[in-house]
Scaffold this motif. Sequence first.
Motif, PDB file in Angstrom:
ATOM      1  N   LEU A   1      11.741   7.528   6.336  1.00 26.22           N
ATOM      2  CA  LEU A   1      12.542   6.634   5.513  1.00 26.22           C
ATOM      3  C   LEU A   1      12.141   6.814   4.057  1.00 26.22           C
ATOM      4  N   ASP A   2      13.123   7.007   3.194  1.00 21.01           N
ATOM      5  CA  ASP A   2      12.895   7.150   1.760  1.00 21.01           C
ATOM      6  C   ASP A   2      12.895   5.746   1.151  1.00 21.01           C
ATOM      7  N   LEU A   3      11.708   5.197   0.906  1.00 16.90           N
ATOM      8  CA  LEU A   3      11.596   3.801   0.477  1.00 16.90           C
ATOM      9  C   LEU A   3      12.046   3.538  -0.947  1.00 16.90           C
ATOM     10  N   ASP A   4      11.886   4.499  -1.833  1.00 14.06           N
ATOM     11  CA  ASP A   4      12.264   4.226  -3.220  1.00 14.06           C
ATOM     12  C   ASP A   4      13.496   4.995  -3.675  1.00 14.06           C
ATOM     13  N   GLY A   5      14.105   5.761  -2.775  1.00 11.91           N
ATOM     14  CA  GLY A   5      15.325   6.471  -3.102  1.00 11.91           C
ATOM     15  C   GLY A   5      15.123   7.750  -3.903  1.00 11.91           C
ATOM     16  N   SER A   6      13.885   8.081  -4.229  1.00 13.85           N
ATOM     17  CA  SER A   6      13.620   9.262  -5.042  1.00 13.85           C
ATOM     18  C   SER A   6      13.128  10.448  -4.218  1.00 13.85           C
TER      19      SER A   6
ATOM     20  N   ILE B   1       7.052   1.108  11.017  1.00 14.08           N
ATOM     21  CA  ILE B   1       6.239   2.124  10.347  1.00 14.08           C
ATOM     22  C   ILE B   1       5.173   2.610  11.321  1.00 14.08           C
ATOM     23  N   VAL B   2       4.993   3.924  11.382  1.00 14.00           N
ATOM     24  CA  VAL B   2       4.065   4.518  12.340  1.00 14.00           C
ATOM     25  C   VAL B   2       2.674   3.881  12.257  1.00 14.00           C
ATOM     26  N   GLY B   3       2.148   3.640  11.076  1.00 12.31           N
ATOM     27  CA  GLY B   3       0.799   3.102  10.936  1.00 12.31           C
ATOM     28  C   GLY B   3       0.698   1.590  11.000  1.00 12.31           C
ATOM     29  N   ASP B   4       1.815   0.888  11.225  1.00 11.15           N
ATOM     30  CA  ASP B   4       1.789  -0.575  11.267  1.00 11.15           C
ATOM     31  C   ASP B   4       1.435  -1.025  12.685  1.00 11.15           C
ATOM     32  N   ASP B   5       0.145  -0.913  13.000  1.00 13.30           N
ATOM     33  CA  ASP B   5      -0.323  -1.223  14.352  1.00 13.30           C
ATOM     34  C   ASP B   5      -0.117  -2.685  14.722  1.00 13.30           C
ATOM     35  N   ALA B   6      -0.226  -3.592  13.752  1.00 12.53           N
ATOM     36  CA  ALA B   6      -0.058  -5.015  14.053  1.00 12.53           C
ATOM     37  C   ALA B   6       1.368  -5.304  14.509  1.00 12.53           C
ATOM     38  N   ARG B   7       2.364  -4.820  13.766  1.00 12.93           N
ATOM     39  CA  ARG B   7       3.762  -5.061  14.135  1.00 12.93           C
ATOM     40  C   ARG B   7       4.094  -4.363  15.454  1.00 12.93           C
ATOM     41  N   ARG B   8       3.634  -3.145  15.582  1.00 13.99           N
ATOM     42  CA  ARG B   8       3.913  -2.401  16.811  1.00 13.99           C
ATOM     43  C   ARG B   8       3.262  -3.099  18.010  1.00 13.99           C
ATOM     44  N   GLY B   9       2.041  -3.572  17.850  1.00 12.87           N
ATOM     45  CA  GLY B   9       1.369  -4.300  18.923  1.00 12.87           C
ATOM     46  C   GLY B   9       2.088  -5.591  19.277  1.00 12.87           C
ATOM     47  N   PHE B  10       2.561  -6.303  18.251  1.00 16.14           N
ATOM     48  CA  PHE B  10       3.319  -7.538  18.469  1.00 16.14           C
ATOM     49  C   PHE B  10       4.566  -7.243  19.299  1.00 16.14           C
ATOM     50  N   LEU B  11       5.298  -6.201  18.923  1.00 14.38           N
ATOM     51  CA  LEU B  11       6.532  -5.873  19.635  1.00 14.38           C
ATOM     52  C   LEU B  11       6.267  -5.338  21.038  1.00 14.38           C
ATOM     53  N   THR B  12       5.273  -4.478  21.187  1.00 19.86           N
ATOM     54  CA  THR B  12       5.004  -3.939  22.530  1.00 19.86           C
ATOM     55  C   THR B  12       4.498  -5.032  23.476  1.00 19.86           C
ATOM     56  N   SER B  13       3.766  -6.004  22.942  1.00 15.90           N
ATOM     57  CA  SER B  13       3.314  -7.106  23.799  1.00 15.90           C
ATOM     58  C   SER B  13       4.480  -7.971  24.265  1.00 15.90           C
ATOM     59  N   ALA B  14       5.611  -7.870  23.556  1.00 15.12           N
ATOM     60  CA  ALA B  14       6.808  -8.628  23.928  1.00 15.12           C
ATOM     61  C   ALA B  14       7.774  -7.787  24.763  1.00 15.12           C
ATOM     62  N   GLY B  15       7.352  -6.585  25.176  1.00 16.04           N
ATOM     63  CA  GLY B  15       8.176  -5.784  26.064  1.00 16.04           C
ATOM     64  C   GLY B  15       8.938  -4.640  25.410  1.00 16.04           C
TER      65      GLY B  15
ATOM     66  N   ASP C   1       0.817  -1.218   0.000  1.00 16.20           N
ATOM     67  CA  ASP C   1       0.000   0.000   0.000  1.00 16.20           C
ATOM     68  C   ASP C   1       0.850   1.267   0.000  1.00 16.20           C
ATOM     69  N   LEU C   2       2.156   1.125   0.245  1.00 12.89           N
ATOM     70  CA  LEU C   2       3.030   2.289   0.352  1.00 12.89           C
ATOM     71  C   LEU C   2       3.827   2.558  -0.921  1.00 12.89           C
ATOM     72  N   LEU C   3       4.131   1.505  -1.656  1.00 13.71           N
ATOM     73  CA  LEU C   3       4.985   1.623  -2.836  1.00 13.71           C
ATOM     74  C   LEU C   3       4.252   1.207  -4.094  1.00 13.71           C
TER      75      LEU C   3
END
Length: 186
Positions: free
Chosen positions: A166-171, A142-156, A40-42
């Motif tokens: 972050l410049d994802l495509d270098g342009s 990524i700020v809007g990646d709630d699933a990954r952030r939730g996974f990591l915060t649940s692990a401490g 959805d980003l690139l």
Amino acid sequence: MSTPSGTGPTADVSVRIAWADDADAIAGVQVQAWRQQYGDLLPPEALPEDAAPVAEAWRTSMTRPEDARNRVLVALERNRVVGFAVTAPAVDPDCDPVSDGELAELSVLPGERGKGHGSRLLQAVADTLVADRFTRAVTWTIVGDDARRGFLTSAGWGPDSAHRELDLDGSGSTLVKQVRLHTALS
């Protein structure tokens, strides 16, 4: 052979240090996971479709790492690679590369998520960073990646107030806001 009542057979799952022979499988996971994570980003042409050049890059990085503490771990279901993680010394200017390790990547095949592979990888990441004598781990999400952030915060893991674009495509046309998370290692 019977199992106790209420339990079934357990899956044959594990995590280990990756071998250069795993490069093709790791590249396959990366191509599929990135298409879902960054789709959805690139624009589609910015994401790799062919895993072969990605595999060659993995083979090179695993056989000639820039730092002896650069590690690639793979999650296995039986003998099939279903995920991977990358650890290294942290490179951010406010981090100490002697005591701060980085979880640079953690990806699991989209169809294999929710089966514990990510949790096993994350525990192996912590164990690996501790073995390499790091006392703190950082990672960017990524700020809007709630699933990954939730996974990591649940692990401490928790935010440490660092953020970046972050410049994802270098342009300069595809900037993604990220927040850095950290955790103490025991």
